[in-house]
Design a protein around this motif. Structure first.
Motif, PDB file in Angstrom:
ATOM      1  N   GLU A   1       0.818  -1.220   0.000  1.00  0.00           N
ATOM      2  CA  GLU A   1       0.000   0.000   0.000  1.00  0.00           C
ATOM      3  C   GLU A   1       0.850   1.267   0.000  1.00  0.00           C
ATOM      4  OE1 GLU A   1      -3.202   0.249  -0.637  1.00  0.00           O
ATOM      5  OE2 GLU A   1      -3.292  -1.949  -0.743  1.00  0.00           O
TER       6      GLU A   1
ATOM      7  N   ASN B   1       0.277   2.764  -3.299  1.00  0.00           N
ATOM      8  CA  ASN B   1      -1.016   3.141  -3.888  1.00  0.00           C
ATOM      9  C   ASN B   1      -0.971   4.620  -4.262  1.00  0.00           C
ATOM     10  OD1 ASN B   1      -1.924   4.813  -1.759  1.00  0.00           O
ATOM     11  ND2 ASN B   1      -2.907   3.112  -0.680  1.00  0.00           N
TER      12      ASN B   1
ATOM     13  N   THR C   1      -2.497   7.343  -3.473  1.00  0.00           N
ATOM     14  CA  THR C   1      -2.442   8.387  -2.440  1.00  0.00           C
ATOM     15  C   THR C   1      -1.041   8.486  -1.832  1.00  0.00           C
ATOM     16  OG1 THR C   1      -4.564   7.415  -1.802  1.00  0.00           O
ATOM     17  CG2 THR C   1      -3.741   9.259  -0.457  1.00  0.00           C
ATOM     18  N   ASN C   2      -0.542   7.362  -1.363  1.00  0.00           N
ATOM     19  CA  ASN C   2       0.759   7.394  -0.689  1.00  0.00           C
ATOM     20  C   ASN C   2       1.873   7.819  -1.633  1.00  0.00           C
ATOM     21  OD1 ASN C   2      -0.248   6.682   1.808  1.00  0.00           O
ATOM     22  ND2 ASN C   2      -0.025   4.481   1.426  1.00  0.00           N
TER      23      ASN C   2
HETATM   24  C1  LIG Z   1      -3.533   3.923   0.390  1.00  0.00           C
HETATM   25  O1  LIG Z   1      -3.151   3.311   1.612  1.00  0.00           O
HETATM   26  C2  LIG Z   1      -3.508   4.033   2.762  1.00  0.00           C
HETATM   27  C3  LIG Z   1      -2.947   3.278   3.952  1.00  0.00           C
HETATM   28  O2  LIG Z   1      -1.534   3.311   3.896  1.00  0.00           O
HETATM   29  C4  LIG Z   1      -5.027   4.167   2.838  1.00  0.00           C
HETATM   30  O3  LIG Z   1      -5.403   4.930   3.972  1.00  0.00           O
HETATM   31  C5  LIG Z   1      -5.510   4.849   1.563  1.00  0.00           C
HETATM   32  O4  LIG Z   1      -6.940   4.879   1.560  1.00  0.00           O
HETATM   33  C6  LIG Z   1      -5.029   4.084   0.333  1.00  0.00           C
HETATM   34  N1  LIG Z   1      -5.406   4.829  -0.864  1.00  0.00           N
HETATM   35  C7  LIG Z   1      -5.874   4.249  -1.964  1.00  0.00           C
HETATM   36  C8  LIG Z   1      -6.146   5.113  -3.123  1.00  0.00           C
HETATM   37  O5  LIG Z   1      -6.064   3.045  -2.033  1.00  0.00           O
END
Ligand SMILES: *[C@@H]1O[C@H](CO)[C@@H](O)[C@H](O)[C@H]1NC(C)=O
Ligand code: HEM
Length: 502
Positions: free
Chosen positions: A422, A425, A427-428
């Motif tokens: 993750e 992903n 966002t991160n």
């Molecule tokens: C990406 O991972 C974070 C946890 O690290 C989570 O809170 C967030 O919703 C995720 N974003 C996506 C677009 O999946």
């Protein structure tokens, strides 16, 4: 005084002078950064300086991590060290990394490695060249690695992947078995690059001891004497060039020169066309356009480089990945489900193999935690004033970008030892400085084979995970340690995993 005593006295004097001379030479090098008030460790640097443990008790990536953490704690953008005897800086600040790799690339186009293609043809490869020679060759080779060319080679890779799948199926015919992942995955990538770079069927999965595998093992397992020779050549590059010294061992050179010459002659005589790198290199050799044309020696050096750069980096990445998946069953289940959903049961295509988003995140996280190329090298052509600071990188300084240390920096990757796809992903990823993730380098001199490396890694992993599950077995290590003796960051000892059909 008798004559022999006279000789003895002269001998002792000469030896003493040599020791003192060497001591003064090293001492001057060691004080280099202190004399300039440049941030540095300031320890009494004996013969090997900050790198005393490197290659003996620890891998260099650990040494660089310690230096990185020390400089980072001091809040400096860069720190000075002496890499054995080479004047070196370690870059800490991601903005400075970006400037060095992209904006001010013109001053950092060279890795600073010894090469002398006139007497040592295999050293005339893209990785070693610098300046105009590098620029021209990179321009000639870039069209070889476009996604169109990758698509063309995809079928060739699939052929080898089928053999990998068959091999797993046979081994697991009626039970779950323990398999040495390093052996299987490196046989797979040797075969892929063997067909794509040299156009030969190595069949390493069936015949573990074929000649190309034997020779390729030797590339990374050079004798300590040869390693010292390489260090010497790199320390005294000017002298080495004048004396026309060679870096490549003679047997290795002969093997690859013969292999490529025979392949090229055979193909030209029999008008053989294949979808592989060799075909593209032969086209360049016979090009009408002098801007494009390459020589026979240049072809050989590039094919050799593609082989060296391409097989162990990808196979080790797959081994690291399968190990983490065995240790993190929830991630493996999610990934297997995604692969089945996107790729189905039918024939794999370039498009589907590239579009399993979760697989890409898993591979990215694998290369984050285990960057097989643990550092990036550049050498400063001229003095370089660092923007927003009063520090200057002096000309001819080796610039190390410590990829492994950056990938394990808690500021960017909290709990760095945890395997968490993750982190990659959308966002991160968007919330992180882009230059704190560098598994393939960056800028005009980044990894030219990135797409190919990613493609064979994806295909290998999909082939295994579509039909099989990996779990820890009785002989699986609890965590992977890196082999201090290896240049690439590869695991020490075996990586045995239990494989089940399902
Ligand atoms: C990406 O991972 C974070 C946890 O690290 C989570 O809170 C967030 O919703 C995720 N974003 C996506 C677009 O999946
Ligand atoms: C997982 C697989 C791979 C990884 C992690 C990897 C990593 C790297 C890294 C970090 C560099 C240095 C980049 C820089 O200095 O900025 C590099 C350079 C290079 N790699 Fe790769 N690589 C991989 C696969 C491949 C493959 C498959 C090939 C060829 C078929 C290849 C060919 C090259 C070449 C030719 C260079 C030198 C480029 C230049 O100096 O212009 N690599 N690679």
């Amino acid at each position: 005084m008798p004559l022999c005593e006279c000789f003895l006295a002269a001998g002792i004097t000469a030896a003493l002078a040599l020791v003192i001379g060497l001591w003064l030479f090293l001492d001057k090098r060691r004080r280099f950064w202190e004399d300039r008030n440049f941030p540095c460790t300031g320890r009494a640097l004996m013969l090997f300086g900050d790198y005393k443990q490197a290659s003996r008790t620890e891998h260099m990536q650990e040494t660089n991590r310690r230096l990185y953490q020390e400089f980072k704690a001091r809040g400096v953008p860069i720190g000075g060290t002496i890499f054995y005897v080479v004047r070196t800086v370690i870059v800490i600040d991601p903005e400075l990394i970006k400037a060095i790799m992209v904006k001010d690339f013109a001053n950092f186009h060279s890795r600073g490695l010894y090469h002398n293609p006139e007497v040592d043809p295999l050293s005339g490869s893209l990785f070693f060249l610098e300046g105009q020679a590098w620029r021209q060759l990179r321009a000639k080779l870039t069209p070889t690695f476009t996604s169109g060319k990758m698509k063309m080679m995809f079928e060739t890779i699939l052929g080898v992947a089928d053999e990998l799948g068959d091999y797993f199926r046979e081994k697991t015919s009626d039970r779950s078995v323990e398999m040495e992942m390093k052996d299987v995955m490196s046989a797979f990538t040797v075969d892929v690059i063997g067909t794509c770079a040299f156009g030969i069927d190595c069949n390493s999965l069936r015949d573990g001891n074929n000649e190309i595998r034997e020779v390729s093992r030797k590339i990374f397992k050079q004798s300590p004497l040869h390693m010292m020779w390489v260090i010497f050549l790199n320390m005294f590059r000017g002298l080495a060039k004048t004396l026309k010294l060679k870096e490549t061992p003679a047997d290795l050179e002969k093997f690859y020169m013969d292999l490529v010459r025979n392949t090229v002659e055979y193909r030209e005589k029999n008008k053989v066309q294949r979808n592989d790198f060799m075909n593209l290199l032969i086209q360049l050799k016979n090009s009408e356009n002098p801007e494009e044309r390459v020589t026979m020696n240049e072809i050989t050096a590039q094919a050799f480089l593609f082989f060296v750069a391409g097989f162990e980096s990808s196979s080790t990445t797959m081994v690291h990945c399968l190990f983490e998946l065995a240790m993190n069953q929830d991630i493996q289940e999610k990934l297997r489900a995604e692969i089945k959903r996107v790729c189905g049961d039918g024939k794999l295509t370039y498009e589907t193999a590239s579009s399993v988003e979760y697989l890409n995140m898993v591979i990215d996280e694998t290369l984050r935690k285990y960057p097989v190329a643990d550092l990036i090298m550049r050498t400063a052509a001229n003095d370089y004033k660092i923007e927003g600071s009063d520090l200057t990188i002096p000309e001819k300084t080796l610039v190390l970008i410590p990829t492994y240390a950056i990938h394990h920096d808690e500021e960017y990757y909290p709990e760095p030892e945890r395997f968490d796809p993750e982190r990659f992903n959308a966002t991160n990823r968007a919330n992180r400085h882009p230059y704190v993730y560098l598994p393939f380098g960056e800028g005009p001199r980044n990894c030219i084979g990135m797409r190919f490396g990613q493609m064979q890694t994806r295909v290998g992993l999909i082939t295994v995970l579509r039909k099989f599950r990996v779990v820890p077995g009785p002989n699986t290590p609890a965590r992977l340690e890196v082999d201090p003796k290896s240049g690439l960051a590869v695991p020490k000892g075996g990586v045995l995993l239990q494989v089940e059909r399902n």
